[in-house]
Design an enzyme around this catalytic site. Structure first.
Site, PDB file in Angstrom:
ATOM      1  N   LYS A  37      -3.316  13.322  18.757  1.00  0.00           N
ATOM      2  CA  LYS A  37      -2.389  12.041  18.638  1.00  0.00           C
ATOM      3  C   LYS A  37      -2.863  11.040  17.495  1.00  0.00           C
ATOM      4  CE  LYS A  37      -5.877   9.893  21.876  1.00  0.00           C
ATOM      5  NZ  LYS A  37      -6.440   9.588  22.882  1.00  0.00           N
ATOM      6  N   TYR A 236      -8.732 -14.126  -2.594  1.00  0.00           N
ATOM      7  CA  TYR A 236      -8.015 -15.110  -1.921  1.00  0.00           C
ATOM      8  C   TYR A 236      -9.329 -15.966  -1.162  1.00  0.00           C
ATOM      9  CZ  TYR A 236      -3.456 -13.140  -1.973  1.00  0.00           C
ATOM     10  OH  TYR A 236      -2.180 -12.789  -2.245  1.00  0.00           O
TER      11      TYR A 236
END
Ligand SMILES: *Cc1c(COP(=O)(O)O)cnc(C)c1O
Length: 341
Positions: A37, A236
């Protein structure tokens, strides 16, 4: 570093094959179903599924019908079992694609189904077994704590065995990777292994302790080198401010590639040597602290030998499952290379 991609995910299908063979041996007679999955936990579902089948797995498991349909287009032959819930429309599609479904309530007809019992996970699953009729091929449950609280997992196993005692002719399956590795009596008729086939530890420890080899490695390169003067910062929010003249390298991979923001402070390898990630990880880049001037193009190992996913996960306060599934494997942002070691 000619030919190096900005963002290169390497999948070692040889390691995957060895992991599956090892797990098949541990399963000692129970079938091993490979859980692919979420694009095989970020590793590539069709390639990993195909390799797992070649190494002794006897079926593939996915989470959703759409994953199952996509995998069926690549692999026409194998059993594919959808572990998650499906809608009415999806049942018809699944029938056409010869998928098997896990159901917890209404049992559809003309399609092989596995009934799911909730023995303690507290999610999908029936609390009592309704009389399994013709199209039921399997009975299953799922452990909530096979990776840490083995006592509770054994309680769940006991409930499951009791509830299914009259149906031993059906395929009974309960174990995930952690249960296969730690609770031998949970193997029953089949085990559903995900994380371990990728060589990752369900216990967030060293996978080698369980005889597993990581399948995925992740590389980039230093794309810019500069020296920060005291008081200068990178990234940042000015999270990292140089206290002394400091060489840094910019690596062009960021959280949009799956190198998540919480990995500030973790360790990667620059030309094989440990280097600390400094400043804020941004969408497309992060910075590493360098020992000194370093050539642009120097190889950076984000995940690989010496920098396992488990270490990053601990650092980011998460688990290897989550980090692996977030790596943008084989997308526009990453080149995926397959090889067999
Ligand atoms: C994902 C999943 C597994 C595989 O779990 P791992 O811990 O990765 O081995 C097994 N069973 C079910 C129902 C799952 O959803």
């Amino acid at each position: 570093m000619s030919g190096m991609a900005r963002n290169e995910v390497t999948i070692d299908l040889g390691a995957l094959r060895r992991n599956v063979k090892h797990l098949v041996e541990l399963a000692s007679g129970s079938e091993l179903w490979a859980v692919v999955k979420a694009n095989a936990y970020g590793h590539g579902a069709a390639d990993c599924g195909d390799t797992a089948l070649g190494a002794g797995a006897s079926a593939l498991c996915v989470a959703t019908v759409s994953e199952g349909l996509a995998l069926r287009r690549e692999l026409p032959e194998p059993r594919i079992i959808v572990l998650g819930p499906s809608s009415n429309r999806e049942v018809a599609q699944s029938r056409d694609a010869r998928l098997e479904l896990v159901v917890s309530s209404d049992i559809p007809s003309d399609i092989p189904v596995h009934l799911k019992l909730d023995t303690g996970m507290g999610r999908w699953g029936m609390s009592e077994l309704v009389r399994p009729d013709l199209d039921v091929v399997g009975l299953m449950t799922h452990f909530a704590t096979a990776d840490d609280d083995l006592d509770f997992a054994r309680i769940q196993l006991g409930r499951f065995l009791e509830a299914t005692a009259d149906y031993t002719h059906l395929t009974r399956h309960a174990a995930n990777s952690a249960a296969l590795l730690r609770i031998p009596e949970a193997r029953l008729d089949a085990v559903r292994c995900g994380i371990a086939i990728y060589g990752l530890s369900p216990f967030q420890t060293d996978a080698a302790d369980d005889g597993l080899e990581p399948v995925l490695s992740w590389h980039s390169e230093v794309s810019l080198v500069k020296q920060l003067q005291p008081g200068e910062s990178t990234g940042y929010g000015r999270l990292f401010i140089a206290a002394e003249p400091t060489w840094i390298g910019i690596v062009p991979v960021g959280y949009a590639d799956g190198f998540r923001r919480g990995l500030t402070g973790t360790t990667v390898l620059v030309d094989g040597e440990p280097a600390r990630v400094v400043g804020t990880v941004s969408m497309d880049a992060f910075a590493v602290e360098l020992d000194g001037p370093t050539a642009v193009g120097t190889r950076v190992t984000l995940v690989g030998s010496g920098v396992p996913l488990e270490a990053h996960a601990r650092h980011a306060g998460t688990i290897n499952y989550e980090l692996a599934t977030q790596i943008e494997t084989g997308s526009e942002r990453a080149r995926r290379t397959l090889y067999y070691s």
